[in-house]
Design an enzyme around this catalytic site. Structure first.
Site, short mmCIF file in Angstrom:
data_model
loop_
_atom_site.label_atom_id
_atom_site.label_comp_id
_atom_site.label_asym_id
_atom_site.label_seq_id
_atom_site.Cartn_x
_atom_site.Cartn_y
_atom_site.Cartn_z
N ASP A 26 0.92 -1.19 -0.13
CA ASP A 26 -0.08 0.20 0.06
C ASP A 26 0.93 1.40 0.05
O ASP A 26 2.08 1.05 0.26
CB ASP A 26 -0.84 0.03 1.20
CG ASP A 26 -1.78 1.07 1.60
OD1 ASP A 26 -2.38 1.52 0.40
OD2 ASP A 26 -1.84 1.71 2.62
N ASP A 28 -0.12 5.18 0.79
CA ASP A 28 -0.64 6.25 1.97
C ASP A 28 -0.85 5.36 3.31
O ASP A 28 -1.48 4.64 3.67
CB ASP A 28 -1.80 6.98 1.42
CG ASP A 28 -1.72 7.61 0.21
OD1 ASP A 28 -1.06 8.94 0.36
OD2 ASP A 28 -2.00 7.25 -0.91
N ASP A 202 -2.18 -0.22 5.91
CA ASP A 202 -2.68 0.22 7.02
C ASP A 202 -4.15 0.51 7.27
O ASP A 202 -4.63 0.73 8.24
CB ASP A 202 -2.02 1.79 7.11
CG ASP A 202 -2.58 2.62 6.31
OD1 ASP A 202 -2.57 2.37 4.88
OD2 ASP A 202 -2.95 3.74 6.69
#
Length: 251
Positions: A26, A28, A202
């Site tokens: 991922d 961001d 996240d």
């Protein structure tokens, strides 16, 4: 059916986890810190060097999986030869430069127009228009969280687009993609098939990716505070992810 891990503290990823693996990241909140505006993230030289070195070490078995569109993420990274699954897996930018992307529906233009009218009336709310989705960001206007979500729910009902929540944002997009599909599509690439997927992320949007990695006998790495998750391992934040990956390169 795989179940979310609701018990115990997740350990950090063990040394050697990337041996024989494909690394899926991922962006961001995982490789860069979250920023008040989507266009304000910092992609520094450390990250570029790290991604380049990992690509060399893993024989190009590295890819990003993001809610951002692939072209925007490629421009931010400033790197060639890295596969990107953008728009939650709806589009794939292959390392060769080939792009697989469905047609943008007219209903998305309708949603963007109404989102922009809402943002004009709510200072601090930002509209992110993507090829296959549109997001309302209210990080700079937390008082408008409830109103932003109500608008998105109404737009989803009116347009038939899928509703996706995230950190301080809500998004409308085509409903056929998620990061689990992105993991599966990337792992079907001839250069990655048969290897072990390791996916780090996240957000709640990363959970389908963790589940897909587990279905393929791989691993998920949750980034951030401990929470219910399908990931097996956890790191506390962006710096810890970078430190871990640098330690794997040093092995």
């Amino acid at each position: 059916m795989l179940q979310l891990d609701m018990t115990g503290q997740k350990a950090p990823p063990p040394a050697g986890l990337l041996e024989g693996a494909t690394l899926l990241l991922d962006f961001d909140g995982t490789m860069v810190e979250l920023a008040p505006r989507p266009d304000a993230v910092l992609v520094d030289d450390r990250l570029r060097r790290l991604v380049t070195a990992l690509g060399d070490r893993l024989d190009r078995r590295i890819a990003f999986i993001s809610g951002r569109d692939a072209a925007t993420l490629k421009a931010l990274l400033g790197l060639d030869g890295i596969a990107i699954a953008g728009s939650h897996g709806l589009e794939i930018l292959h390392a060769s430069g080939k792009v697989d992307r469905p047609v943008r529906p007219a209903s998305l233009d309708t949603a963007v127009k109404r989102m922009r009218a809402f943002a004009d009336a709510h200072p601090g709310v930002l509209v992110e228009d993507k090829p296959l989705g549109a997001a309302l960001h209210y990080r700079l206007a937390p008082q408008d969280e409830a109103a932003s979500n109500r608008l998105a729910q109404q737009l989803a009902a009116d347009t038939g687009l899928a509703l996706q929540t995230g950190k301080k944002m809500v998004e409308l997009r085509l409903g056929s993609g998620d990061k689990g599909m992105a993991v599966e599509r990337l792992m079907a690439d001839p250069g990655m098939v048969g290897t072990i997927p390791v996916f780090a992320g996240d957000d709640d949007t990363d959970e389908p990716g963790f589940l897909a990695a587990r279905r393929l006998d791989g691993h998920g790495v949750l980034v951030g505070p401990e929470r219910q998750s399908a990931a097996r391992f956890r790191l506390p934040g962006v710096d810890a992810v970078r430190d871990w990956l640098e330690s794997e390169l040093a092995r």
